[in-house]
Design an enzyme around this catalytic site. Structure first.
Site, short mmCIF file in Angstrom:
data_model
loop_
_atom_site.label_atom_id
_atom_site.label_comp_id
_atom_site.label_asym_id
_atom_site.label_seq_id
_atom_site.Cartn_x
_atom_site.Cartn_y
_atom_site.Cartn_z
N TYR A 140 -46.66 -2.15 -21.46
CA TYR A 140 -45.15 -2.76 -20.45
C TYR A 140 -44.55 -1.80 -20.13
O TYR A 140 -43.62 -2.02 -18.72
CB TYR A 140 -44.30 -2.39 -21.90
CG TYR A 140 -42.85 -2.35 -21.89
CD1 TYR A 140 -42.29 -3.87 -21.55
CD2 TYR A 140 -41.92 -1.09 -22.06
CE1 TYR A 140 -41.05 -3.31 -21.70
CE2 TYR A 140 -40.93 -1.22 -21.92
CZ TYR A 140 -39.96 -2.04 -21.60
OH TYR A 140 -39.02 -1.99 -21.67
N LYS A 144 -43.08 -2.78 -15.92
CA LYS A 144 -41.71 -1.99 -15.27
C LYS A 144 -42.18 -1.11 -13.87
O LYS A 144 -40.85 -1.98 -12.80
CB LYS A 144 -41.20 -1.71 -15.97
CG LYS A 144 -40.87 -2.28 -17.53
CD LYS A 144 -39.38 -3.40 -17.38
CE LYS A 144 -38.80 -4.10 -18.63
NZ LYS A 144 -37.47 -4.99 -18.25
#
Ligand code: UDP
Length: 328
Positions: A140, A144
């Protein structure tokens, strides 16, 4: 401004939409409603669709003269990202690439991107500064961070100016009591504690009490979702006034342990919430605290809800009046 909010029906997105409307802006929302809730939108024009779908992007950008974009659309479960990294790279990176292509095609030059403290991984310093090393410990955070890098190159090539905002622990609910947090399944600490207070869970499990912190439980920097929203608008205004592309941390600069959060929640609710120590959760750093000095100085950001008690009060107000979240 006419602002496109991607992922505007999600937890942070819906508070952003509310804040933009309160400040007199025109809001267009693009959301696939996979995890978002239609009822969390207090206004604006909703397009239901996926960012990876060129057709819906063409429709949004041709039907509306968009001045700027705020992008929240992403999968955001750390544990799931470890199990299924390709889903995260495909959705989180792939959808932003499509969005940037559309922005370039329709000559939209400003974007505020929802990034995360998970870009840092295990921190080298506390509080964490924007220039500290980024070494994500899960896909995750990696997805980003990859988008932040893509944004940098798109600025150089196409002149799209960006601000990436690295949030610490988003929490709380709008003071109007109409919108709040409703994740399914819920994995975040404060809503889980409040569900236990409401009897929807028997107890809360504290993930590990043998960390190198004062009471052995993990320390986090909790920041109110409406304060996050105000930072986004300040960031957009700065870009529109000729500001350069930049990255900012957003937190309150103060850490609370899991045990302290449970104690404050007991005080706010007046309920003796049951807590039990459990195994550590994989991938949790011991302490994450932001330095938000840069956002305070350069954006003029002034968090309004900077006491944990107030933050939990707003969350409690939402949860006790919406026992099933947005479900009717
Ligand atoms: N946590 C916990 N029990 C729970 C949920 C979370 O002890 O049921 C802890 C978690 O290990 C972390 C902190 O609470 O240290 C905040 O977790 P959350 O999932 O809310 O946010 P994160 O820090 O992962 O972004």
């Amino acid at each position: 401004m006419k602002i496109l909010v991607c992922g505007g029906a999600g937890y942070i997105g819906s508070h952003m939409v509310a804040y933009l409307l309160e400040n007199g802006h025109d809001v267009i929302v693009l959301d696939n409603l996979q995890t978002g809730h239609k009822d969390s939108l207090l206004g604006g024009k909703l397009y239901i669709g996926n960012l990876k779908d060129n057709e819906i992007l063409d429709k949004v950008f041709t039907e509306n003269k968009i001045d700027a974009v705020i992008d929240f659309a992403a999968n955001s479960l750390v544990g799931e990202s470890v199990e299924n990294p390709l889903k995260y790279f495909d959705n989180n990176i792939g959808s932003t690439i499509k969005l940037l292509e559309a922005m370039n095609k329709y000559n939209v030059k400003y974007i505020v991107f929802s990034s995360t403290a998970a870009t840092y991984g295990e921190p080298e310093n506390i509080p964490i500064l924007e220039q500290d090393k980024t070494f994500p410990t899960n896909p995750y955070g990696e997805s980003k961070l990859a988008v932040e890098k893509i944004l940098k190159w798109c600025d150089r090539a196409y002149g799209i100016k960006y601000t990436a905002l690295r949030y610490f622990n988003a929490c709380g609910a709008h003071i109007n009591g109409k919108i709040g947090e409703d994740h399914r399944p819920e994995s975040h600490l404060i809503p889980i504690i409040l569900q236990a207070a409401l009897g929807k869970r028997e107890k809360i499990m504290i993930f590990g009490d043998d960390y190198n912190t004062e009471d052995g439980t993990c320390v986090r920097d909790y920041v109110h979702v409406s304060d996050l929203a105000s930072a986004h608008l300040l960031a957009l205004e700065r870009l529109r006034n000729g500001g350069e592309s930049k990255i900012y941390n957003l937190g309150n600069g103060k850490g609370f342990s899991v045990k302290e959060v449970v104690d404050v929640a007991r005080m706010v609710t007046g309920i003796n919430i049951k807590a039990e120590i459990a195994e550590r959760r994989a991938g949790d750093p011991a302490t994450l605290i932001a330095s938000s000095e840069k956002a305070i100085k350069e954006l003029g950001w002034k968090p309004k809800f900077n006491s944990l008690e107030t933050i939990i009060e707003t969350a409690w107000n939402w949860h006790k009046n919406h026992l099933n979240g947005y479900e009717k």
